[in-house]
Design a protein around this motif. Structure first.
Motif, PDB file in Angstrom:
ATOM      1  N   GLY A  18      33.631  64.456  27.878  1.00  0.00           N
ATOM      2  CA  GLY A  18      33.118  63.219  28.470  1.00  0.00           C
ATOM      3  C   GLY A  18      34.198  62.161  28.610  1.00  0.00           C
ATOM      4  N   GLU A  19      35.044  62.045  27.600  1.00  0.00           N
ATOM      5  CA  GLU A  19      36.117  61.041  27.641  1.00  0.00           C
ATOM      6  C   GLU A  19      37.183  61.402  28.674  1.00  0.00           C
ATOM      7  OE1 GLU A  19      36.328  58.119  26.043  1.00  0.00           O
ATOM      8  OE2 GLU A  19      34.416  58.388  25.037  1.00  0.00           O
ATOM      9  N   CYS A  20      37.495  62.700  28.771  1.00  0.00           N
ATOM     10  CA  CYS A  20      38.457  63.139  29.801  1.00  0.00           C
ATOM     11  C   CYS A  20      37.936  62.760  31.186  1.00  0.00           C
ATOM     12  CB  CYS A  20      38.643  64.652  29.762  1.00  0.00           C
ATOM     13  SG  CYS A  20      39.524  65.247  28.320  1.00  0.00           S
ATOM     14  N   ASN A  51      42.470  54.089  27.527  1.00  0.00           N
ATOM     15  CA  ASN A  51      41.673  54.067  26.276  1.00  0.00           C
ATOM     16  C   ASN A  51      40.842  55.344  26.169  1.00  0.00           C
ATOM     17  OD1 ASN A  51      40.718  50.513  26.528  1.00  0.00           O
ATOM     18  ND2 ASN A  51      42.642  51.439  25.875  1.00  0.00           N
ATOM     19  N   GLU A  52      40.211  55.742  27.282  1.00  0.00           N
ATOM     20  CA  GLU A  52      39.327  56.921  27.246  1.00  0.00           C
ATOM     21  C   GLU A  52      40.123  58.189  26.943  1.00  0.00           C
ATOM     22  OE1 GLU A  52      36.799  55.613  26.936  1.00  0.00           O
ATOM     23  OE2 GLU A  52      36.172  54.267  28.524  1.00  0.00           O
ATOM     24  N   THR A  53      41.319  58.287  27.502  1.00  0.00           N
ATOM     25  CA  THR A  53      42.105  59.498  27.227  1.00  0.00           C
ATOM     26  C   THR A  53      42.557  59.512  25.760  1.00  0.00           C
ATOM     27  OG1 THR A  53      44.159  58.503  28.017  1.00  0.00           O
ATOM     28  CG2 THR A  53      42.896  59.748  29.624  1.00  0.00           C
ATOM     29  N   LEU A  54      42.752  58.323  25.197  1.00  0.00           N
ATOM     30  CA  LEU A  54      43.080  58.258  23.764  1.00  0.00           C
ATOM     31  C   LEU A  54      41.880  58.646  22.906  1.00  0.00           C
ATOM     32  CD1 LEU A  54      45.750  57.347  22.227  1.00  0.00           C
ATOM     33  CD2 LEU A  54      45.767  57.030  24.686  1.00  0.00           C
ATOM     34  N   HIS A  55      40.679  58.264  23.353  1.00  0.00           N
ATOM     35  CA  HIS A  55      39.469  58.691  22.631  1.00  0.00           C
ATOM     36  C   HIS A  55      39.374  60.213  22.696  1.00  0.00           C
ATOM     37  CE1 HIS A  55      37.468  54.555  23.691  1.00  0.00           C
ATOM     38  NE2 HIS A  55      38.475  54.449  22.850  1.00  0.00           N
ATOM     39  N   ALA A  56      39.627  60.753  23.894  1.00  0.00           N
ATOM     40  CA  ALA A  56      39.579  62.213  24.068  1.00  0.00           C
ATOM     41  C   ALA A  56      40.538  62.886  23.085  1.00  0.00           C
ATOM     42  CB  ALA A  56      39.928  62.584  25.514  1.00  0.00           C
ATOM     43  N   ASP A  99      25.476  53.765  27.817  1.00  0.00           N
ATOM     44  CA  ASP A  99      24.915  54.994  27.224  1.00  0.00           C
ATOM     45  C   ASP A  99      25.761  55.463  26.040  1.00  0.00           C
ATOM     46  OD1 ASP A  99      23.003  54.944  29.161  1.00  0.00           O
ATOM     47  OD2 ASP A  99      23.902  56.506  30.414  1.00  0.00           O
ATOM     48  N   GLU A 100      27.083  55.437  26.229  1.00  0.00           N
ATOM     49  CA  GLU A 100      27.972  55.891  25.143  1.00  0.00           C
ATOM     50  C   GLU A 100      27.854  54.973  23.926  1.00  0.00           C
ATOM     51  OE1 GLU A 100      31.941  56.092  26.654  1.00  0.00           O
ATOM     52  OE2 GLU A 100      31.509  57.786  27.986  1.00  0.00           O
ATOM     53  N   ALA A 101      27.847  53.657  24.185  1.00  0.00           N
ATOM     54  CA  ALA A 101      27.872  52.683  23.083  1.00  0.00           C
ATOM     55  C   ALA A 101      26.556  52.611  22.326  1.00  0.00           C
ATOM     56  CB  ALA A 101      28.238  51.300  23.623  1.00  0.00           C
ATOM     57  N   LEU A 126      33.693  54.003  15.532  1.00  0.00           N
ATOM     58  CA  LEU A 126      34.803  53.181  16.035  1.00  0.00           C
ATOM     59  C   LEU A 126      34.895  53.255  17.557  1.00  0.00           C
ATOM     60  CD1 LEU A 126      37.724  53.832  13.501  1.00  0.00           C
ATOM     61  CD2 LEU A 126      36.497  51.694  13.862  1.00  0.00           C
ATOM     62  N   VAL A 127      34.711  54.466  18.094  1.00  0.00           N
ATOM     63  CA  VAL A 127      34.776  54.621  19.553  1.00  0.00           C
ATOM     64  C   VAL A 127      33.605  53.876  20.199  1.00  0.00           C
ATOM     65  CG1 VAL A 127      34.727  56.265  21.468  1.00  0.00           C
ATOM     66  CG2 VAL A 127      36.103  56.767  19.448  1.00  0.00           C
ATOM     67  N   ALA A 128      32.428  53.956  19.589  1.00  0.00           N
ATOM     68  CA  ALA A 128      31.254  53.248  20.143  1.00  0.00           C
ATOM     69  C   ALA A 128      31.523  51.749  20.258  1.00  0.00           C
ATOM     70  CB  ALA A 128      30.026  53.504  19.274  1.00  0.00           C
ATOM     71  N   VAL A 130      34.391  50.321  20.820  1.00  0.00           N
ATOM     72  CA  VAL A 130      35.265  50.108  21.982  1.00  0.00           C
ATOM     73  C   VAL A 130      34.448  50.202  23.272  1.00  0.00           C
ATOM     74  CG1 VAL A 130      37.271  50.949  23.261  1.00  0.00           C
ATOM     75  CG2 VAL A 130      37.277  51.032  20.769  1.00  0.00           C
ATOM     76  N   GLU A 131      33.545  51.173  23.322  1.00  0.00           N
ATOM     77  CA  GLU A 131      32.751  51.353  24.551  1.00  0.00           C
ATOM     78  C   GLU A 131      31.874  50.125  24.806  1.00  0.00           C
ATOM     79  OE1 GLU A 131      34.362  53.435  25.661  1.00  0.00           O
ATOM     80  OE2 GLU A 131      34.331  55.413  24.723  1.00  0.00           O
ATOM     81  N   LYS A 132      31.447  49.468  23.732  1.00  0.00           N
ATOM     82  CA  LYS A 132      30.662  48.242  23.879  1.00  0.00           C
ATOM     83  C   LYS A 132      31.504  47.171  24.572  1.00  0.00           C
ATOM     84  CE  LYS A 132      28.316  47.344  20.015  1.00  0.00           C
ATOM     85  NZ  LYS A 132      28.134  46.626  18.727  1.00  0.00           N
TER      86      LYS A 132
END
Ligand SMILES: [Fe+2]
Ligand SMILES: [Fe+2]
Length: 198
Positions: A18-20, A51-56, A99-101, A126-128, A130-132
């Motif tokens: 999903g993050e990719c 940021n998303e690729t770092l989450h991935a 949805d993610e957050a 922690l990722v949630a 960031v998504e917020k």
């Protein structure tokens, strides 16, 4: 139970994918913004894509650390697939981030806790967060672009040219920078900071 057979492992795999994909979708939005010569907006979206690729990467590393390398991991999840104008793209992004957050990662964190993987639960939380923050940025950008208020403010604020650094305090940014002639889309944005825990 073997880690690769847990729900948490599958959730990490789905989150990685999903993050990719989010990173890729945002790069496409940034490209669309550049077509409209909205450079600083494109840069903002590119930063979020990064940021998303770092989450991935974090999800990938958690899979690897706990489950090792594998030939193949089967994914079974729905992923957003939508396109449109710049405003629509920003609106879709806001909805995906929401949805993610609020749903996906809090649920994944809860499952990880139930399965006893506290560090992975912490990662999802922690990722949630960031998504917020991403959601707040996309919400602001979508509305500001739609309403034409990206470079307007009720009270005078400072506007800065991202190209030459020219500054001016006003309720509206210049159409063309008086110093370097860069277009309005090169003026630095005033982004919101909602979603950040203080
Ligand atoms: Fe993310
Ligand atoms: Fe995000």
């Amino acid at each position: 139970m073997e880690f690769i057979k847990t729900r948490t492992y599958q959730n990490l795999a789905n989150a990685f994918a999903g993050e990719c994909q989010a990173g890729m979708r945002y790069q496409m939005i940034a490209k669309l913004a550049m077509k409209e010569e909205m450079k600083t907006l494109a840069d903002t979206v590119k930063t979020i894509a990064k940021n998303e690729t770092l989450h991935a990467t974090q999800f990938f590393n958690a899979m690897l650390k706990n489950g090792g390398s594998r030939e193949n991991v089967k994914l079974d999840a729905g992923y957003p697939f939508h396109a449109g104008t710049l405003v629509e793209g920003l609106q879709f992004a806001e909805s995906d981030e929401t949805d993610e957050a609020t749903e996906i990662y809090p649920t994944f964190a809860k499952i990880a806790e139930e399965e006893g993987f506290m560090d992975i639960a912490g990662l999802f939380k922690l990722v949630a967060e960031v998504e917020k923050h991403h959601k707040a940025i996309f919400h602001y950008l979508a509305n500001a672009v739609k309403d034409g208020t990206l470079y307007k403010n009720e009270s005078p604020i400072i506007w800065v040219c991202s190209e030459c650094g020219h500054q001016h305090v006003s309720t509206e940014a210049w159409k063309v920078c008086p110093l370097c002639k860069a277009k309005q889309g090169y003026v630095e944005l005033h982004l919101p900071f909602e979603g950040v825990k203080l």
